[in-house]
Design a protein around this motif. Sequence first.
Motif, PDB file in Angstrom:
ATOM      1  N   THR A  58       0.834  -1.198   0.000  1.00 15.21           N
ATOM      2  CA  THR A  58       0.000   0.000   0.000  1.00 15.21           C
ATOM      3  C   THR A  58       0.873   1.254   0.000  1.00 15.21           C
ATOM      4  N   ASN A  59       0.559   2.174  -0.921  1.00 12.72           N
ATOM      5  CA  ASN A  59       1.297   3.429  -1.039  1.00 12.72           C
ATOM      6  C   ASN A  59       0.290   4.574  -0.871  1.00 12.72           C
ATOM      7  N   PHE A  60       0.365   5.279   0.253  1.00 17.47           N
ATOM      8  CA  PHE A  60      -0.581   6.361   0.524  1.00 17.47           C
ATOM      9  C   PHE A  60      -0.163   7.676  -0.131  1.00 17.47           C
ATOM     10  N   ASP A  61       1.035   7.745  -0.674  1.00 17.69           N
ATOM     11  CA  ASP A  61       1.491   8.966  -1.343  1.00 17.69           C
ATOM     12  C   ASP A  61       1.008   9.046  -2.782  1.00 17.69           C
ATOM     13  N   LYS A  62       0.567   7.961  -3.342  1.00 17.73           N
ATOM     14  CA  LYS A  62       0.130   7.903  -4.737  1.00 17.73           C
ATOM     15  C   LYS A  62      -1.359   8.213  -4.836  1.00 17.73           C
ATOM     16  N   GLU A  63      -1.768   8.896  -5.914  1.00 13.00           N
ATOM     17  CA  GLU A  63      -3.185   9.173  -6.159  1.00 13.00           C
ATOM     18  C   GLU A  63      -3.728   8.092  -7.087  1.00 13.00           C
ATOM     19  N   ASP A  69      -7.612  -2.048  -3.462  1.00 16.12           N
ATOM     20  CA  ASP A  69      -7.817  -3.031  -2.402  1.00 16.12           C
ATOM     21  C   ASP A  69      -6.576  -3.031  -1.529  1.00 16.12           C
ATOM     22  N   VAL A  70      -6.704  -2.514  -0.318  1.00 16.91           N
ATOM     23  CA  VAL A  70      -5.541  -2.425   0.567  1.00 16.91           C
ATOM     24  C   VAL A  70      -5.561  -3.513   1.628  1.00 16.91           C
ATOM     25  N   LEU A  71      -6.702  -4.226   1.776  1.00 15.37           N
ATOM     26  CA  LEU A  71      -6.802  -5.274   2.781  1.00 15.37           C
ATOM     27  C   LEU A  71      -6.620  -6.645   2.136  1.00 15.37           C
ATOM     28  N   ILE A  72      -5.847  -7.486   2.786  1.00 18.61           N
ATOM     29  CA  ILE A  72      -5.662  -8.866   2.337  1.00 18.61           C
ATOM     30  C   ILE A  72      -5.986  -9.793   3.504  1.00 18.61           C
TER      31      ILE A  72
END
Length: 89
Positions: A58-63, A69-72
């Motif tokens: 997961t990269n929170f800096d990218k738009e 889907d960030v949950l696995i």
Amino acid sequence: MINDNLRVHFVVGMCISISEDILPKALLGLRLPYRKKHSIPLDSGINIGNTEVMSKNTNFDKEYIKKPDVLINKLDINYFITVGYTFKI
């Protein structure tokens, strides 16, 4: 049975985790009920099943244009302990 007031039981059960997805889990443990008519059981054991965790990619800096889907799902082992009360008629 350890004595007249203290017994030992093996506990097996199923549960579900309620989140975005319903995830099944298995419970394994021991129950120690104390007394006969007014019983105070102590349960402890392990909880084995899938748990939703955040992906390491997961990269929170990218738009993003679409919601990523960030949950696995990850197989996880947790511990539980409970105290209860039962009354026998």
